[in-house]
Design an enzyme around this catalytic site. Structure first.
Site, PDB file in Angstrom:
ATOM      1  N   PRO A   1       0.794  -1.229   0.000  1.00 35.88           N
ATOM      2  CA  PRO A   1       0.000   0.000   0.000  1.00 35.88           C
ATOM      3  C   PRO A   1       0.829   1.283   0.000  1.00 35.88           C
ATOM      4  O   PRO A   1       1.883   1.353   0.649  1.00 35.88           O
ATOM      5  CB  PRO A   1      -0.817  -0.103   1.298  1.00 35.88           C
ATOM      6  CG  PRO A   1      -0.100  -1.094   2.141  1.00 35.88           C
ATOM      7  CD  PRO A   1       0.552  -2.057   1.195  1.00 35.88           C
ATOM      8  N   ASN A   2       0.314   2.242  -0.739  1.00 37.36           N
ATOM      9  CA  ASN A   2       0.868   3.601  -0.836  1.00 37.36           C
ATOM     10  C   ASN A   2       2.148   3.699  -1.669  1.00 37.36           C
ATOM     11  O   ASN A   2       2.632   4.794  -1.927  1.00 37.36           O
ATOM     12  CB  ASN A   2       1.106   4.218   0.558  1.00 37.36           C
ATOM     13  CG  ASN A   2      -0.178   4.318   1.346  1.00 37.36           C
ATOM     14  OD1 ASN A   2      -1.163   4.850   0.840  1.00 37.36           O
ATOM     15  ND2 ASN A   2      -0.198   3.795   2.561  1.00 37.36           N
TER      16      ASN A   2
ATOM     17  N   ARG B   1       5.215  11.071  -2.424  1.00 39.22           N
ATOM     18  CA  ARG B   1       4.942  10.788  -1.021  1.00 39.22           C
ATOM     19  C   ARG B   1       6.202  10.963  -0.183  1.00 39.22           C
ATOM     20  O   ARG B   1       7.214  10.319  -0.450  1.00 39.22           O
ATOM     21  CB  ARG B   1       4.496   9.330  -0.971  1.00 39.22           C
ATOM     22  CG  ARG B   1       4.412   8.746   0.387  1.00 39.22           C
ATOM     23  CD  ARG B   1       4.297   7.228   0.318  1.00 39.22           C
ATOM     24  NE  ARG B   1       4.055   6.729   1.640  1.00 39.22           N
ATOM     25  CZ  ARG B   1       4.358   5.527   2.057  1.00 39.22           C
ATOM     26  NH1 ARG B   1       4.918   4.655   1.234  1.00 39.22           N
ATOM     27  NH2 ARG B   1       4.104   5.163   3.280  1.00 39.22           N
TER      28      ARG B   1
ATOM     29  N   TYR C   1      11.331   8.711   1.223  1.00 38.62           N
ATOM     30  CA  TYR C   1      11.286   7.676   0.184  1.00 38.62           C
ATOM     31  C   TYR C   1      11.946   8.061  -1.131  1.00 38.62           C
ATOM     32  O   TYR C   1      12.077   7.221  -2.015  1.00 38.62           O
ATOM     33  CB  TYR C   1       9.822   7.260  -0.058  1.00 38.62           C
ATOM     34  CG  TYR C   1       9.189   6.664   1.176  1.00 38.62           C
ATOM     35  CD1 TYR C   1       9.686   5.483   1.724  1.00 38.62           C
ATOM     36  CD2 TYR C   1       8.117   7.280   1.817  1.00 38.62           C
ATOM     37  CE1 TYR C   1       9.132   4.931   2.865  1.00 38.62           C
ATOM     38  CE2 TYR C   1       7.555   6.731   2.960  1.00 38.62           C
ATOM     39  CZ  TYR C   1       8.061   5.562   3.483  1.00 38.62           C
ATOM     40  OH  TYR C   1       7.517   5.011   4.615  1.00 38.62           O
TER      41      TYR C   1
ATOM     42  N   ASN D   1       7.670  -5.840  -0.798  1.00 39.03           N
ATOM     43  CA  ASN D   1       7.669  -4.706   0.119  1.00 39.03           C
ATOM     44  C   ASN D   1       6.224  -4.578   0.612  1.00 39.03           C
ATOM     45  O   ASN D   1       5.393  -3.977  -0.066  1.00 39.03           O
ATOM     46  CB  ASN D   1       8.125  -3.428  -0.580  1.00 39.03           C
ATOM     47  CG  ASN D   1       8.190  -2.242   0.393  1.00 39.03           C
ATOM     48  OD1 ASN D   1       7.700  -2.333   1.527  1.00 39.03           O
ATOM     49  ND2 ASN D   1       8.781  -1.149  -0.053  1.00 39.03           N
TER      50      ASN D   1
ATOM     51  N   ALA E   1       3.213  -0.767   5.020  1.00 39.58           N
ATOM     52  CA  ALA E   1       2.750  -0.721   6.417  1.00 39.58           C
ATOM     53  C   ALA E   1       2.273  -2.082   6.923  1.00 39.58           C
ATOM     54  O   ALA E   1       2.318  -2.342   8.135  1.00 39.58           O
ATOM     55  CB  ALA E   1       1.650   0.323   6.561  1.00 39.58           C
TER      56      ALA E   1
ATOM     57  N   HIS F   1       4.242  -4.381   9.429  1.00 36.82           N
ATOM     58  CA  HIS F   1       4.242  -4.217  10.884  1.00 36.82           C
ATOM     59  C   HIS F   1       2.955  -4.711  11.531  1.00 36.82           C
ATOM     60  O   HIS F   1       2.805  -4.618  12.745  1.00 36.82           O
ATOM     61  CB  HIS F   1       4.451  -2.732  11.230  1.00 36.82           C
ATOM     62  CG  HIS F   1       5.470  -2.068  10.350  1.00 36.82           C
ATOM     63  ND1 HIS F   1       6.799  -2.444  10.337  1.00 36.82           N
ATOM     64  CD2 HIS F   1       5.369  -1.078   9.416  1.00 36.82           C
ATOM     65  CE1 HIS F   1       7.452  -1.705   9.460  1.00 36.82           C
ATOM     66  NE2 HIS F   1       6.605  -0.870   8.877  1.00 36.82           N
TER      67      HIS F   1
ATOM     68  N   ASP G   1       1.335 -15.567   7.297  1.00 31.66           N
ATOM     69  CA  ASP G   1       0.815 -16.933   7.180  1.00 31.66           C
ATOM     70  C   ASP G   1       0.735 -17.375   5.722  1.00 31.66           C
ATOM     71  O   ASP G   1       0.966 -18.549   5.420  1.00 31.66           O
ATOM     72  CB  ASP G   1      -0.570 -17.039   7.831  1.00 31.66           C
ATOM     73  CG  ASP G   1      -0.498 -17.090   9.354  1.00 31.66           C
ATOM     74  OD1 ASP G   1       0.616 -17.147   9.904  1.00 31.66           O
ATOM     75  OD2 ASP G   1      -1.574 -17.070   9.996  1.00 31.66           O
TER      76      ASP G   1
ATOM     77  N   GLU H   1      12.392  -9.796   1.731  1.00 29.79           N
ATOM     78  CA  GLU H   1      11.643  -8.614   2.203  1.00 29.79           C
ATOM     79  C   GLU H   1      12.453  -7.357   1.888  1.00 29.79           C
ATOM     80  O   GLU H   1      13.653  -7.313   2.172  1.00 29.79           O
ATOM     81  CB  GLU H   1      11.427  -8.746   3.716  1.00 29.79           C
ATOM     82  CG  GLU H   1      10.724  -7.557   4.339  1.00 29.79           C
ATOM     83  CD  GLU H   1      10.622  -7.672   5.865  1.00 29.79           C
ATOM     84  OE1 GLU H   1      10.898  -8.757   6.430  1.00 29.79           O
ATOM     85  OE2 GLU H   1      10.290  -6.644   6.480  1.00 29.79           O
TER      86      GLU H   1
ATOM     87  N   HIS I   1      12.605  -2.940   1.890  1.00 24.42           N
ATOM     88  CA  HIS I   1      12.100  -1.619   2.270  1.00 24.42           C
ATOM     89  C   HIS I   1      13.005  -0.549   1.695  1.00 24.42           C
ATOM     90  O   HIS I   1      14.232  -0.697   1.714  1.00 24.42           O
ATOM     91  CB  HIS I   1      12.043  -1.465   3.794  1.00 24.42           C
ATOM     92  CG  HIS I   1      11.156  -2.487   4.424  1.00 24.42           C
ATOM     93  ND1 HIS I   1       9.793  -2.399   4.383  1.00 24.42           N
ATOM     94  CD2 HIS I   1      11.451  -3.650   5.045  1.00 24.42           C
ATOM     95  CE1 HIS I   1       9.277  -3.463   4.977  1.00 24.42           C
ATOM     96  NE2 HIS I   1      10.260  -4.245   5.379  1.00 24.42           N
TER      97      HIS I   1
ATOM     98  N   ARG J   1      13.715   4.341  12.284  1.00 22.58           N
ATOM     99  CA  ARG J   1      12.575   5.262  12.229  1.00 22.58           C
ATOM    100  C   ARG J   1      11.759   5.094  13.521  1.00 22.58           C
ATOM    101  O   ARG J   1      12.318   4.831  14.565  1.00 22.58           O
ATOM    102  CB  ARG J   1      11.757   4.976  10.962  1.00 22.58           C
ATOM    103  CG  ARG J   1      12.573   5.215   9.675  1.00 22.58           C
ATOM    104  CD  ARG J   1      11.751   4.982   8.431  1.00 22.58           C
ATOM    105  NE  ARG J   1      10.621   5.883   8.364  1.00 22.58           N
ATOM    106  CZ  ARG J   1       9.590   5.727   7.534  1.00 22.58           C
ATOM    107  NH1 ARG J   1       9.567   4.701   6.691  1.00 22.58           N
ATOM    108  NH2 ARG J   1       8.589   6.583   7.535  1.00 22.58           N
TER     109      ARG J   1
HETATM  110  C1  DQA Z   1       8.271   0.919   3.771  1.00 27.04           C
HETATM  111  C2  DQA Z   1       8.433   1.159   5.277  1.00 27.04           C
HETATM  112  C3  DQA Z   1       7.107   0.999   5.994  1.00 27.04           C
HETATM  113  O1  DQA Z   1       7.278   1.233   7.390  1.00 27.04           O
HETATM  114  C4  DQA Z   1       6.108   2.010   5.459  1.00 27.04           C
HETATM  115  O2  DQA Z   1       4.848   1.798   6.072  1.00 27.04           O
HETATM  116  C5  DQA Z   1       6.004   2.003   3.980  1.00 27.04           C
HETATM  117  C6  DQA Z   1       7.203   1.814   3.173  1.00 27.04           C
HETATM  118  C7  DQA Z   1       9.578   1.206   2.996  1.00 27.04           C
HETATM  119  O3  DQA Z   1       9.681   0.753   1.869  1.00 27.04           O
HETATM  120  O4  DQA Z   1      10.467   1.884   3.517  1.00 27.04           O
HETATM  121  O5  DQA Z   1       4.933   2.251   3.426  1.00 27.04           O
HETATM  122  O6  DQA Z   1       7.924  -0.430   3.565  1.00 27.04           O
END
Ligand code: DQA
Length: 149
Positions: free
Chosen positions: A10-11, A18, A23, A72, A75, A78, A85, A96, A98, A105
């Site tokens: 998401p996002n 953003r 980022y 990735n 959010a 977390h 699962d 994984e 990021h 952070r």
């Molecule tokens: C993220 C880090 C996450 O904490 C955050 O919610 C994101 C982006 C990153 O790529 O740094 O949306 O996954």
């Protein structure tokens, strides 16, 4: 050719607009293009999806149409036991990723429900995190580098 799937959570469709101080300026299209070019050079078949929904991420994991997954979860990293699962249930290797360093952070970002079911985590190198993940994927899939120490 080994198949690598990339899931952006998401996002991440808002990258470039953003929180650029966290980022960076690169858009998701830009990152995806760079990954496609690198995958071609490495000899990997790449598919890429972005979804803002948890169920969308789970459906993409369950599709199991890949040899290795780069994810990735944004959010959901977390919060989502359901994504964790799904990864366990499917049993394919997962990296994984990021963009930001989640360990320097806010406190709540340090907890990843995904890390324990991933081969490893790459965090903090901006778009370069995805490129490093692709290199790791190539080593694992093409050179048979053991995933476990
Ligand atoms: C993220 C880090 C996450 O904490 C955050 O919610 C994101 C982006 C990153 O790529 O740094 O949306 O996954």
């Amino acid at each position: 050719m080994p198949k690598v799937k990339v899931i952006h959570g998401p996002n991440l469709n808002l990258l470039g607009k953003r929180e650029v101080s966290v980022y960076g300026m690169a858009t998701l299209d830009h990152i995806n293009e760079a990954m496609k070019a690198m995958a071609g050079r490495l000899g990997l078949e790449l598919s890429v999806v972005q979804t803002n929904s948890e169920s969308g991420i789970i459906d993409e994991i369950q599709a199991a149409d890949y040899d290795l997954l780069i994810i990735n979860p944004a959010a959901y990293t977390h919060t989502s036991i359901a994504i964790r699962d799904a990864i366990s249930a499917v049993g394919k290797p997962v990296i994984e990723v990021h963009l930001s360093n989640i360990h320097r952070r806010e406190e709540f970002r340090r907890r990843s429900y995904i890390a324990e079911v991933a081969l490893g985590q790459i965090s903090g190198f901006g778009p370069g995190s995805y490129m490093l993940a692709l290199r790791a994927a190539a080593k694992i899939l093409l050179e048979g580098t053991p995933h476990k120490a």
